[in-house]
Enzyme design. Sequence first.
Site, PDB file in Angstrom:
ATOM      1  N   GLY A  55      -3.364  -1.906   2.308  1.00 53.58           N
ATOM      2  CA  GLY A  55      -3.541  -3.280   1.841  1.00 53.58           C
ATOM      3  C   GLY A  55      -2.652  -4.230   2.626  1.00 53.58           C
ATOM      4  CB  THR A  56      -3.350  -7.458   4.259  1.00 54.25           C
ATOM      5  OG1 THR A  56      -3.846  -8.194   3.130  1.00 54.25           O
ATOM      6  CG2 THR A  56      -4.508  -6.887   5.056  1.00 54.25           C
ATOM      7  CG  ASP A  57      -1.449  -9.032  -0.624  1.00 53.07           C
ATOM      8  OD1 ASP A  57      -1.782  -9.804   0.298  1.00 53.07           O
ATOM      9  OD2 ASP A  57      -1.968  -9.048  -1.747  1.00 53.07           O
ATOM     10  CE  LYS A  91      -1.707 -11.387   4.043  1.00 57.40           C
ATOM     11  NZ  LYS A  91      -2.395 -10.765   2.884  1.00 57.40           N
TER      12      LYS A  91
END
Length: 346
Positions: A15-17, A88
């Site tokens: 997952g990117t978070d 991010k």
Amino acid sequence: QRHYGQYDGFVVIHGTDTMAFAASVLSFVLENLQKPVILTGAQVPIHALWNDGRENLLGALLMAGQYVIPEVCLFFQNQLFRGNRVTKVDSRRFAAFCSPNLPPLAVVGTDVTINQELVRKARGKAPLVVHSCMERDVGLLRLYPGIPAALVRAFLQPPLKGLVMETFGSGNGPTKPDLLRELQAAAERGLIIVNCTHCLQGAVTSDYAAGMAMAGAGIVSGSDMTSEAALAKLSYVLGQPGLSLDCRKELLARDLRGEMTLPAGAKGQPSLSRSTLGRGVAQLLTLSQGAIVSTQEADAVRDAVAPSLACAAAHAGNLEVLQALVELGSDLSLENFNGQTPLHAA
């Protein structure tokens, strides 16, 4: 670890978070990495008609399967980043990640461009070491103007063992005496505090009076590490058994996995131009950086020449050359053409 010997590279869907945190942690957990470990994901799920998941996955598989980049990396939007250098920066756009203080290791377009001078070299043939003992009692505190000393005191209480503190600009913080006393008291209790800038780019320095005051409170400079990398590194260092407080601070100030850029005067790289032997090692360094030959050819040259160079350096008592050979990934236990090792020569 169980399947490490079966594959030439690994791709992790994540997952990117929290991907930047995971990449940073993995970079410290996996020591002596000889193969690429690449994290990737998507801003839009792969089952959607318009998504970035397919291209990210194919790019990560390409990099892991076709190139020898022995690092934990993150692939996103046609760019391969060092895992412990990313953060991010966008919750919606496909270009969700950036590496503010280090260029990408590779860029994929009509051609694949590898920045060989940035790729870390595998050190010898040492086996993979997986560090499973990571300290969990670490925290992240962002300072702001007017932050109450009582709030900081409450945050610094046990069981907290380490803190990443985000400060202003090049490492400045509030100069209120009561706040500095809390930091000083925590440092004297053995709490390790790493100072990182909350700016996206740049590094912590001690150029300003406020920064100097905070350094005097026993705080370790985080240089240009991201907060994710600093938190992972702090967890790793505190998880190492049997180290003194000073040893842990020394480890935090060193570049362990390419997570920080040390000042030019602090890199500890020896000057190799003062002797014929040193110039030979300098040429070998140039080869290893891919400036003249391919990586495979450079490795073959290094493996053939390094044992003799190491024995000659040991015989001459030249520690600078021996250190440079170690940084090249040379195994100092190998024998030269006479059957001698550097220990014999010394």
